[in-house]
Design a protein around this motif. Structure first.
Motif, mmCIF file in Angstrom:
data_model
loop_
_atom_site.group_PDB
_atom_site.id
_atom_site.type_symbol
_atom_site.label_atom_id
_atom_site.label_comp_id
_atom_site.label_asym_id
_atom_site.label_seq_id
_atom_site.Cartn_x
_atom_site.Cartn_y
_atom_site.Cartn_z
ATOM 1 N N THR A 35 42.204 66.809 70.113
ATOM 2 C CA THR A 35 41.497 66.748 68.841
ATOM 3 C C THR A 35 40.151 67.450 68.954
ATOM 4 O OG1 THR A 35 40.672 65.265 67.104
ATOM 5 C CG2 THR A 35 40.434 64.501 69.366
ATOM 6 N N SER A 36 39.569 67.783 67.812
ATOM 7 C CA SER A 36 38.254 68.426 67.799
ATOM 8 C C SER A 36 37.143 67.437 67.488
ATOM 9 C CB SER A 36 38.233 69.571 66.784
ATOM 10 O OG SER A 36 38.506 69.070 65.500
ATOM 11 N N PHE B 169 36.188 63.927 81.346
ATOM 12 C CA PHE B 169 36.150 63.704 79.903
ATOM 13 C C PHE B 169 36.374 65.008 79.152
ATOM 14 C CE2 PHE B 169 33.974 63.040 75.829
ATOM 15 C CZ PHE B 169 34.632 61.900 75.411
ATOM 16 N N GLY B 170 37.427 65.053 78.346
ATOM 17 C CA GLY B 170 37.723 66.228 77.536
ATOM 18 C C GLY B 170 38.264 67.408 78.298
ATOM 19 N N SER B 171 38.648 67.196 79.560
ATOM 20 C CA SER B 171 39.262 68.252 80.383
ATOM 21 C C SER B 171 38.414 69.510 80.469
ATOM 22 C CB SER B 171 40.661 68.575 79.863
ATOM 23 O OG SER B 171 41.458 67.422 79.888
ATOM 24 N N PHE B 172 37.102 69.344 80.585
ATOM 25 C CA PHE B 172 36.152 70.444 80.790
ATOM 26 C C PHE B 172 35.999 71.388 79.602
ATOM 27 C CE2 PHE B 172 37.781 69.680 85.212
ATOM 28 C CZ PHE B 172 36.728 68.887 85.573
ATOM 29 N N VAL B 173 36.466 70.996 78.424
ATOM 30 C CA VAL B 173 36.258 71.808 77.226
ATOM 31 C C VAL B 173 34.829 71.561 76.734
ATOM 32 C CG1 VAL B 173 36.974 72.098 74.810
ATOM 33 C CG2 VAL B 173 38.682 71.784 76.593
ATOM 34 N N GLN B 174 34.173 72.603 76.221
ATOM 35 C CA GLN B 174 32.809 72.449 75.693
ATOM 36 C C GLN B 174 32.794 71.380 74.604
ATOM 37 O OE1 GLN B 174 29.795 73.750 76.556
ATOM 38 N NE2 GLN B 174 28.966 72.412 75.013
ATOM 39 N N GLN B 175 31.885 70.403 74.756
ATOM 40 C CA GLN B 175 31.767 69.305 73.803
ATOM 41 C C GLN B 175 30.301 69.021 73.522
ATOM 42 O OE1 GLN B 175 34.718 66.033 75.189
ATOM 43 N NE2 GLN B 175 34.216 67.295 76.950
ATOM 44 N N ASN C 233 39.068 71.456 70.214
ATOM 45 C CA ASN C 233 40.370 70.905 70.580
ATOM 46 C C ASN C 233 40.456 70.486 72.051
ATOM 47 O OD1 ASN C 233 41.585 70.950 68.043
ATOM 48 N ND2 ASN C 233 42.066 73.124 68.247
ATOM 49 N N ALA C 234 39.604 69.548 72.432
ATOM 50 C CA ALA C 234 39.648 69.005 73.794
ATOM 51 C C ALA C 234 40.890 68.144 73.972
ATOM 52 C CB ALA C 234 38.394 68.176 74.056
ATOM 53 N N VAL C 235 41.396 68.123 75.194
ATOM 54 C CA VAL C 235 42.584 67.331 75.517
ATOM 55 C C VAL C 235 42.124 65.990 76.095
ATOM 56 C CG1 VAL C 235 44.696 67.225 76.888
ATOM 57 C CG2 VAL C 235 43.901 69.417 75.984
ATOM 58 N N TYR C 236 42.320 64.935 75.311
ATOM 59 C CA TYR C 236 41.932 63.593 75.744
ATOM 60 C C TYR C 236 43.121 62.766 76.209
ATOM 61 C CZ TYR C 236 37.578 64.869 73.463
ATOM 62 O OH TYR C 236 36.421 65.505 73.100
ATOM 63 N N GLY C 237 44.329 63.260 75.985
ATOM 64 C CA GLY C 237 45.530 62.630 76.527
ATOM 65 C C GLY C 237 46.020 61.417 75.775
ATOM 66 N N ALA C 238 46.994 60.741 76.402
ATOM 67 C CA ALA C 238 47.662 59.596 75.784
ATOM 68 C C ALA C 238 47.104 58.270 76.268
ATOM 69 C CB ALA C 238 49.162 59.666 76.073
ATOM 70 N N GLY C 239 46.090 58.299 77.111
ATOM 71 C CA GLY C 239 45.481 57.061 77.608
ATOM 72 C C GLY C 239 44.434 56.544 76.637
ATOM 73 N N ALA C 240 43.192 56.559 77.060
ATOM 74 C CA ALA C 240 42.101 56.058 76.225
ATOM 75 C C ALA C 240 40.805 56.774 76.583
ATOM 76 C CB ALA C 240 41.922 54.559 76.415
ATOM 77 N N VAL C 241 39.900 56.854 75.622
ATOM 78 C CA VAL C 241 38.550 57.335 75.868
ATOM 79 C C VAL C 241 37.590 56.221 75.470
ATOM 80 C CG1 VAL C 241 38.979 59.809 75.717
ATOM 81 C CG2 VAL C 241 38.558 58.529 73.634
ATOM 82 N N VAL C 242 36.497 56.112 76.218
ATOM 83 C CA VAL C 242 35.555 55.018 76.021
ATOM 84 C C VAL C 242 34.142 55.587 75.931
ATOM 85 C CG1 VAL C 242 34.673 52.829 76.941
ATOM 86 C CG2 VAL C 242 37.045 53.501 77.390
ATOM 87 N N PHE D 288 25.794 52.215 62.959
ATOM 88 C CA PHE D 288 25.611 53.309 63.912
ATOM 89 C C PHE D 288 26.975 53.798 64.368
ATOM 90 C CE2 PHE D 288 25.920 49.501 66.421
ATOM 91 C CZ PHE D 288 26.645 49.873 67.539
ATOM 92 N N GLU D 289 27.019 55.031 64.865
ATOM 93 C CA GLU D 289 28.241 55.589 65.443
ATOM 94 C C GLU D 289 27.876 56.722 66.381
ATOM 95 O OE1 GLU D 289 29.793 58.724 62.063
ATOM 96 O OE2 GLU D 289 30.252 56.602 61.772
ATOM 97 N N VAL D 290 28.818 57.071 67.244
ATOM 98 C CA VAL D 290 28.662 58.185 68.175
ATOM 99 C C VAL D 290 29.808 59.149 67.900
ATOM 100 C CG1 VAL D 290 28.620 58.902 70.590
ATOM 101 C CG2 VAL D 290 27.572 56.734 69.922
ATOM 102 N N ARG D 291 29.480 60.416 67.666
ATOM 103 C CA ARG D 291 30.485 61.445 67.383
ATOM 104 C C ARG D 291 30.529 62.448 68.523
ATOM 105 N NH1 ARG D 291 28.657 62.767 61.207
ATOM 106 N NH2 ARG D 291 29.099 60.695 60.376
ATOM 107 N N VAL D 292 31.742 62.827 68.912
ATOM 108 C CA VAL D 292 31.949 63.871 69.909
ATOM 109 C C VAL D 292 32.734 64.984 69.234
ATOM 110 C CG1 VAL D 292 32.994 64.488 72.115
ATOM 111 C CG2 VAL D 292 31.940 62.236 71.824
ATOM 112 N N ASP D 293 32.200 66.196 69.254
ATOM 113 C CA ASP D 293 32.861 67.356 68.658
ATOM 114 C C ASP D 293 33.194 68.358 69.748
ATOM 115 O OD1 ASP D 293 32.689 66.584 65.848
ATOM 116 O OD2 ASP D 293 30.534 66.856 66.090
ATOM 117 N N SER D 294 34.352 69.011 69.616
ATOM 118 C CA SER D 294 34.793 69.982 70.618
ATOM 119 C C SER D 294 35.689 71.018 69.951
ATOM 120 C CB SER D 294 35.563 69.279 71.735
ATOM 121 O OG SER D 294 36.782 68.773 71.220
#
Length: 196
Positions: free
Chosen positions: A37-38, A86-92, A171-180, A163-169
């Motif tokens: 996802t981006s 995190f994000g498989s080294f894609v620029q984020q 199309n980073a690959v975060y996989g089928a597990g989880a991100v925290v 409040f919220e935290v947004r991560v933009d990239s």
């Protein structure tokens, strides 16, 4: 102004009581199976999350609680619980939004990128460097570390403000597990023992 003074100042301007237990605060939120996802938005959706996946049930602190964010960390976990970069080294980039104000805007995550962790102040630069240290063919060091950013300014989350935290990239690959996402710092919690 120290972080304790800043927190007291913000609380007094919002009419929050000055009583309350001062403590170390850690807030965390998980997104399950994000895939590729981006954009990720943490601290927005709490539906279906358990206590091990978040320690909040809404994106606001209680009326007598507040926090100063000192560190932001990001973890990417596989389904078996092992950690990945995190994000498989894609620029984020990440942003922190408190109320209707963007208080951290598009801060790059990858400027200190590597499998040994990513940290603004090189906190984990060599913290997980692979070494030839094994016991019974089991590695003795963790070879992937989380992305951790120590903020150079105090970011305050006042009581009852969303409040919220947004991560933009790209199309980073975060996989089928989880991100925290983990926010840690100093704060005030409601202590019924002191109030009643």
């Amino acid at each position: 102004m120290s972080q304790v003074q800043k927190l007291s100042y913000v609380d007094s301007k919002l009419g929050a009581p000055s009583s309350g237990q001062q403590t170390t605060r850690i807030l965390f939120n998980t997104i399950e199976a994000p895939g590729t996802t981006s954009s990720l938005v943490f601290f927005r959706n709490f539906q279906g999350l358990t206590n091990g996946q978040t320690n909040l049930n809404q994106n606001k602190l209680d009326s007598m609680e507040s926090m100063v964010i000192k560190t932001v960390s990001f973890y990417q976990l596989l389904a078996d619980g092992s950690m990945r970069a995190f994000g498989s080294f894609v620029q984020q980039t990440f942003s922190i939004i408190v109320g209707n104000q963007t208080v951290v805007k598009n801060l790059p995550l990858q400027f200190n990128q590597g499998v040994a962790g990513q940290a603004f102040d090189r906190l984990h630069e060599n913290g997980a460097a692979s070494i030839d240290g094994t016991v019974n063919s089991t590695p003795t060091v963790q070879t992937i570390m989380p992305t951790e950013i120590r903020l150079l300014t105090d970011i305050v989350i006042p009581p009852q403000v969303s409040f919220e935290v947004r991560v933009d990239s790209n199309n980073a690959v975060y996989g089928a597990g989880a991100v925290v996402c983990v926010l840690s710092g100093y704060g005030k919690i409601f202590s019924a023992g002191n109030s009643f």
